[in-house]
Motif scaffolding. Structure first.
Motif, PDB file in Angstrom:
ATOM      1  N   PRO A 154       0.822  -1.225   0.000  1.00  0.00           N
ATOM      2  CA  PRO A 154       0.000   0.000   0.000  1.00  0.00           C
ATOM      3  C   PRO A 154       0.846   1.260   0.000  1.00  0.00           C
ATOM      4  O   PRO A 154       1.954   1.270   0.542  1.00  0.00           O
ATOM      5  N   PRO A 155       0.311   2.332  -0.645  1.00  0.00           N
ATOM      6  CA  PRO A 155      -0.999   2.446  -1.304  1.00  0.00           C
ATOM      7  C   PRO A 155      -0.982   1.761  -2.667  1.00  0.00           C
ATOM      8  O   PRO A 155       0.091   1.516  -3.219  1.00  0.00           O
ATOM      9  N   SER A 156      -2.149   1.478  -3.191  1.00  0.00           N
ATOM     10  CA  SER A 156      -2.245   0.734  -4.439  1.00  0.00           C
ATOM     11  C   SER A 156      -3.439   1.225  -5.249  1.00  0.00           C
ATOM     12  O   SER A 156      -4.589   1.045  -4.836  1.00  0.00           O
ATOM     13  N   ILE A 157      -3.164   1.824  -6.403  1.00  0.00           N
ATOM     14  CA  ILE A 157      -4.260   2.270  -7.274  1.00  0.00           C
ATOM     15  C   ILE A 157      -5.081   1.090  -7.797  1.00  0.00           C
ATOM     16  O   ILE A 157      -6.314   1.129  -7.774  1.00  0.00           O
ATOM     17  N   PRO A 158      -4.449  -0.023  -8.271  1.00  0.00           N
ATOM     18  CA  PRO A 158      -5.258  -1.170  -8.722  1.00  0.00           C
ATOM     19  C   PRO A 158      -6.165  -1.739  -7.631  1.00  0.00           C
ATOM     20  O   PRO A 158      -7.278  -2.175  -7.921  1.00  0.00           O
ATOM     21  N   MET A 159      -5.712  -1.728  -6.378  1.00  0.00           N
ATOM     22  CA  MET A 159      -6.574  -2.242  -5.302  1.00  0.00           C
ATOM     23  C   MET A 159      -7.740  -1.301  -5.029  1.00  0.00           C
ATOM     24  O   MET A 159      -8.828  -1.754  -4.642  1.00  0.00           O
ATOM     25  N   VAL A 160      -7.531  -0.009  -5.229  1.00  0.00           N
ATOM     26  CA  VAL A 160      -8.650   0.936  -5.129  1.00  0.00           C
ATOM     27  C   VAL A 160      -9.697   0.607  -6.188  1.00  0.00           C
ATOM     28  O   VAL A 160     -10.903   0.598  -5.917  1.00  0.00           O
ATOM     29  N   LEU A 161      -9.243   0.313  -7.412  1.00  0.00           N
ATOM     30  CA  LEU A 161     -10.177  -0.030  -8.488  1.00  0.00           C
ATOM     31  C   LEU A 161     -10.881  -1.359  -8.199  1.00  0.00           C
ATOM     32  O   LEU A 161     -12.082  -1.501  -8.473  1.00  0.00           O
ATOM     33  N   TYR A 162     -10.146  -2.331  -7.645  1.00  0.00           N
ATOM     34  CA  TYR A 162     -10.785  -3.605  -7.294  1.00  0.00           C
ATOM     35  C   TYR A 162     -11.834  -3.402  -6.208  1.00  0.00           C
ATOM     36  O   TYR A 162     -12.919  -4.005  -6.256  1.00  0.00           O
ATOM     37  N   ALA A 163     -11.520  -2.562  -5.222  1.00  0.00           N
ATOM     38  CA  ALA A 163     -12.504  -2.267  -4.174  1.00  0.00           C
ATOM     39  C   ALA A 163     -13.758  -1.644  -4.770  1.00  0.00           C
ATOM     40  O   ALA A 163     -14.875  -1.896  -4.308  1.00  0.00           O
TER      41      ALA A 163
END
Length: 431
Positions: A154-163
């Motif tokens: 973290p932080p992670s832009i792809p994980m924000v999109l997955y969320a």
């Protein structure tokens, strides 16, 4: 599955196949469906605006992009690199190890693989090639491979999109990425050490241990950013989106006031470049929102879930099959498209089979990051080729050992969910 949907998918793959930007391919394919189905184009506008207005979380994406660009523009990257050289540069293949450790540290600030590769990656490739100990293709290959760690820790832009598409907790996704990110770093360093011994890469002149505390002190303010982010989210001080704003503000304070390495003119350039990058991601998100509406209208996820359940497939077998599909698609599609368009198709089946969505999300994001260095698409390979002019064929020839060990690390995460879920469970996640 209707004829209109087949027209949509056919248009999408046709346009992507002839090299059209994926965002435009998704938008045009979606409009083809709407026209063929006799629906108003206003449906696309309403779907797009509803998706954006109901997704406060999306504000985190441009904020993390700004933070990464500020880190690259100031002297923060140089200070972190000097600390990494002092820490691990003394070992055989030392600058290769520095490359990986720098990505591990910088990943706590940028959340973007491309930002890592184009920023700190470009600097360290220059260091490796100037030393005369590493072929340019190898320096570029290990840089591309280590940059995949950026969106895992973290932080992670792809994980924000997955969320956004799964409804999972960003906080637990961020926590779930820490151990996998460290595992990826460990296997890349092990492969670098093995190759360095076999090919006789030279040793760098070691930095005296007495200099290590000074290097650490200089880099310490930058090293604090991941801790500030995680404390903000888990201490209940900020939401994930507010934490992204704190990250951007902290990066600005460090670069402009603490290190005094950022001018007003430089800040203007950073904001312009960040706006362009955010717009590029935003177009893909907008197209994906419309396409996801179409997929939901056709009931495709539910149909896939019924088929999988009808086959009585084991959850582990399902995970392995999905990851194989994502690895193959990762050779052709970019990570944002996979996360926003392809992965939502599998989420209903995950829920039906009892697969934890945080575990699935972290594994899927790792898979998508491996796709960034997998030919023929491999966007990180093109980014590094563009910023260094190292021939693409040399990079591709050297990157395969790193692809193999990253796939082995991915397999370990699939087979042993505790690698992903250990930290989330430690902090209260009920999986």
């Amino acid at each position: 599955m209707s004829a209109e949907f087949l027209y949509c998918i056919g248009t999408l793959f046709l346009l992507a196949g002839i090299g059209a930007p994926i965002a435009y391919a998704i938008l045009i394919a979606s409009f083809v469906y709407l026209f063929a189905a006799g629906q108003s184009v206003g449906v696309a506008g309403k779907t797009l605006m509803d998706g954006l207005y109901n997704s406060f979380i999306l504000l985190a994406v441009p904020l993390f992009i700004v933070a990464a660009n500020i880190m690259n523009a100031g002297t923060i990257s140089d200070r972190l690199l000097n600390f990494c050289v002092a820490l691990v540069g003394r070992f055989r293949g030392g600058l290769g190890h520095v490359n990986v450790v720098a990505s591990l540290i910088f990943s706590g600030m940028s959340g973007s693989a491309v930002a890592d590769a184009a920023g700190i990656g470009k600097i360290i490739i220059g260091m490796m090639t100037r030393s005369g100990h590493y072929p340019p293709g190898y320096a570029a290959a290990i840089t591309a491979a280590s940059a995949t760690i950026g969106p895992i820790i973290p932080p992670s832009i792809p994980m924000v999109l997955y969320a956004l598409v799964s409804g999972s907790s960003i906080g637990y996704l961020f926590l779930g990425g820490i151990v996998p990110g460290l595992l990826m770093g460990a296997v890349l360093m092990a492969m670098n050490a093995m190759i360095s011994r076999r090919r006789g890469f030279g040793l760098e002149e070691p930095v005296p241990l007495s200099a290590l505390p000074g290097q650490f002190f200089t880099a310490f303010p930058a090293l604090l950013m991941p801790a500030i982010l995680l404390y903000g989210i888990y201490g209940g001080v900020t939401t994930p989106t507010e934490a992204a704003a704190v990250a951007a503000a902290y990066a600005l304070l460090l670069a402009a006031l603490f290190y005094r390495a950022l001018s007003l003119r430089g800040l203007y350039g950073i904001l312009v470049e960040s706006a362009r990058s955010s717009a590029a991601v935003g177009i893909v998100i907008g197209g994906a929102l419309i396409l996801n509406y179409i997929v939901a209208s056709e009931n495709i996820p539910a149909m896939m879930a019924q088929v999988m359940l009808g086959l009585e497939i084991d959850p582990l077998a399902f995970l392995l099959c999905v990851n194989l599909i994502l690895l193959l698609l990762g050779c052709l599609l970019d990570a944002t498209t996979l996360i926003l368009v392809i992965i939502p198709l599998f989420l209903p089946t995950c829920r039906e089979l009892g697969i934890d969505l945080v575990h699935f999300g972290v594994v899927a994001v790792v898979n998508c990051m491996i796709g960034l260095i997998t030919p023929p698409y491999g966007i990180l390979l093109f980014v590094i080729n563009g910023v260094t002019r190292i021939p693409l064929v040399e990079i591709i020839r050297e990157v395969w050992p790193f692809v193999v060990v990253l796939i082995l690390a991915l397999l370990a995460m699939i087979l042993f969910p505790g690698i992903v879920l250990f930290l989330p469970r430690l902090l209260g996640y009920d999986a």
